[in-house]
Scaffold this active site. Structure first.
Site, mmCIF file in Angstrom:
data_model
loop_
_atom_site.group_PDB
_atom_site.id
_atom_site.type_symbol
_atom_site.label_atom_id
_atom_site.label_comp_id
_atom_site.label_asym_id
_atom_site.label_seq_id
_atom_site.Cartn_x
_atom_site.Cartn_y
_atom_site.Cartn_z
ATOM 1 N N HIS A 4 -2.152 -5.272 1.565
ATOM 2 C CA HIS A 4 -3.577 -6.191 1.458
ATOM 3 C C HIS A 4 -3.119 -7.617 0.952
ATOM 4 C CE1 HIS A 4 -7.311 -7.493 0.141
ATOM 5 N NE2 HIS A 4 -6.749 -7.996 -1.098
ATOM 6 N N ARG A 20 -1.770 -14.360 4.800
ATOM 7 C CA ARG A 20 -2.750 -13.788 5.764
ATOM 8 C C ARG A 20 -1.707 -13.746 7.304
ATOM 9 N NH1 ARG A 20 -6.891 -10.246 4.819
ATOM 10 N NH2 ARG A 20 -7.722 -10.808 6.740
ATOM 11 N N LYS A 79 0.608 -1.133 0.009
ATOM 12 C CA LYS A 79 -0.071 -0.055 -0.037
ATOM 13 C C LYS A 79 0.792 1.436 -0.086
ATOM 14 C CE LYS A 79 -3.818 -2.037 2.430
ATOM 15 N NZ LYS A 79 -4.991 -2.285 3.449
ATOM 16 N N THR A 121 -5.351 -6.967 10.731
ATOM 17 C CA THR A 121 -5.628 -5.557 10.415
ATOM 18 C C THR A 121 -4.916 -4.197 11.031
ATOM 19 O OG1 THR A 121 -7.746 -6.373 9.758
ATOM 20 C CG2 THR A 121 -7.334 -4.013 9.561
ATOM 21 N N PHE A 175 -15.397 4.188 6.985
ATOM 22 C CA PHE A 175 -14.239 4.415 6.826
ATOM 23 C C PHE A 175 -13.767 4.279 5.042
ATOM 24 C CE2 PHE A 175 -13.645 0.073 8.204
ATOM 25 C CZ PHE A 175 -13.403 -0.499 7.052
ATOM 26 N N ASN A 202 -2.054 0.282 6.716
ATOM 27 C CA ASN A 202 -1.322 -0.730 7.287
ATOM 28 C C ASN A 202 -0.718 -1.813 6.177
ATOM 29 O OD1 ASN A 202 -3.351 -1.812 5.942
ATOM 30 N ND2 ASN A 202 -4.641 -2.633 7.703
ATOM 31 N N ARG A 220 2.613 -6.170 9.237
ATOM 32 C CA ARG A 220 1.973 -5.065 9.785
ATOM 33 C C ARG A 220 2.476 -4.703 11.304
ATOM 34 N NH1 ARG A 220 -4.094 -6.882 7.588
ATOM 35 N NH2 ARG A 220 -4.135 -5.672 6.042
ATOM 36 N N TYR A 226 -12.737 -2.308 -3.270
ATOM 37 C CA TYR A 226 -13.032 -2.232 -1.936
ATOM 38 C C TYR A 226 -14.681 -2.136 -1.706
ATOM 39 C CZ TYR A 226 -8.467 -2.330 0.445
ATOM 40 O OH TYR A 226 -7.136 -2.514 0.762
ATOM 41 N N GLU A 251 -9.583 -10.830 -7.668
ATOM 42 C CA GLU A 251 -8.727 -9.672 -7.260
ATOM 43 C C GLU A 251 -7.699 -9.570 -8.401
ATOM 44 O OE1 GLU A 251 -7.907 -9.652 -3.103
ATOM 45 O OE2 GLU A 251 -9.799 -9.089 -2.632
HETATM 46 P P1 IDP Z 1 -7.870 -6.862 6.162
HETATM 47 O O1 IDP Z 1 -7.075 -5.717 5.052
HETATM 48 O O2 IDP Z 1 -6.802 -7.032 7.269
HETATM 49 O O3 IDP Z 1 -8.434 -7.866 5.308
HETATM 50 P P2 IDP Z 1 -10.544 -5.348 6.362
HETATM 51 O O4 IDP Z 1 -11.555 -5.631 7.575
HETATM 52 O O5 IDP Z 1 -10.844 -6.318 5.114
HETATM 53 O O6 IDP Z 1 -8.874 -5.832 6.889
HETATM 54 O O7 IDP Z 1 -10.206 -4.011 5.844
HETATM 55 C C1 IDP Z 1 -9.788 -3.719 4.586
HETATM 56 C C2 IDP Z 1 -8.726 -2.409 4.874
HETATM 57 O O8 IDP Z 1 -9.625 -1.111 5.445
HETATM 58 C C3 IDP Z 1 -7.792 -2.556 5.853
HETATM 59 O O9 IDP Z 1 -6.672 -3.340 5.588
HETATM 60 C C4 IDP Z 1 -7.567 -1.189 6.168
HETATM 61 O O10 IDP Z 1 -6.681 -0.673 5.241
HETATM 62 C C5 IDP Z 1 -8.957 -0.541 6.296
HETATM 63 N N1 IDP Z 1 -9.526 -0.523 7.526
HETATM 64 C C6 IDP Z 1 -10.278 -1.205 8.203
HETATM 65 N N2 IDP Z 1 -10.734 -1.030 9.360
HETATM 66 C C7 IDP Z 1 -10.453 0.247 9.338
HETATM 67 C C8 IDP Z 1 -10.995 1.527 10.393
HETATM 68 O O11 IDP Z 1 -11.425 1.147 11.377
HETATM 69 N N3 IDP Z 1 -10.508 2.428 10.122
HETATM 70 C C9 IDP Z 1 -9.738 3.005 8.887
HETATM 71 N N4 IDP Z 1 -9.307 1.941 7.972
HETATM 72 C C10 IDP Z 1 -9.652 0.697 8.153
#
Ligand code: IDP
Length: 140
Positions: free
Chosen positions: A117, A87, A11, A93, A59, A114, A104, A51, A128
């Site tokens: 992805h 993963r 990212k 996350t 968010f 973070n 991470r 997304y 994807e």
């Molecule tokens: P993942 O990437 O660990 O699978 P997901 O819940 O699918 O997590 O969320 C996708 C992406 O959305 C996260 O990697 C992060 O960049 C962003 N994200 C998730 N939760 C939040 C939040 O609470 N605030 C801001 N961004 C978030």
């Protein structure tokens, strides 16, 4: 065990800090092979499509703005149980909850910024990968 492919994004917070090589080293050390990779600037439409599952989340706007704020490196990773394996090495996350040694934990700035992805299922990995790569760009 099954040889699978998964989709990865390094990212903008990570490309900005010149961490592509460091993250790729963690990926390769974990036994995953980078079988396709390109550095791109995502369009707003591409990020919104990618997304779309999160479009009702509070968010979503922030996430899309972040994903188009700088270059990303999109990748296809191949290996045994690649979806789950990636993963595991990505970590949770929220970097505050991520296990020691995960990408991470090592590099993420926040729950949003973070660093990486990774697909959460084989079905999503296929979708994807197809969004960003044509078949002849993937060399296993
Ligand atoms: P993942 O990437 O660990 O699978 P997901 O819940 O699918 O997590 O969320 C996708 C992406 O959305 C996260 O990697 C992060 O960049 C962003 N994200 C998730 N939760 C939040 C939040 O609470 N605030 C801001 N961004 C978030």
């Amino acid at each position: 065990m099954a040889i699978e492919r998964t989709f990865s994004i390094i990212k903008p917070d990570a490309t900005e800090r010149n961490l592509t090589g460091a993250i790729n080293a963690v990926i390769e050390k974990a036994g995953l092979r980078i079988v396709a990779q390109k550095r791109i600037l995502m369009s707003r439409r591409e990020a919104e499509t990618f997304y779309a599952v999160h479009k009702e989340r509070p968010f979503f706007g922030e996430l899309v703005d972040f994903m188009i704020s700088g270059p990303v490196v999109v990748q296809v990773l191949e290996g045994e149980n690649a979806v789950l394996r990636y993963r595991e090495i990505m970590g949770a996350t929220n970097p505050e909850s991520a296990a020691e040694g995960t990408i991470r934990k090592l590099y993420a700035k926040s729950i949003g910024e973070n660093s990486v992805h990774g697909s959460d299922s084989q079905d999503n990995a296929k979708i994807e990968i197809a969004q960003f790569f044509s078949g002849n760009e993937i060399v296993g």
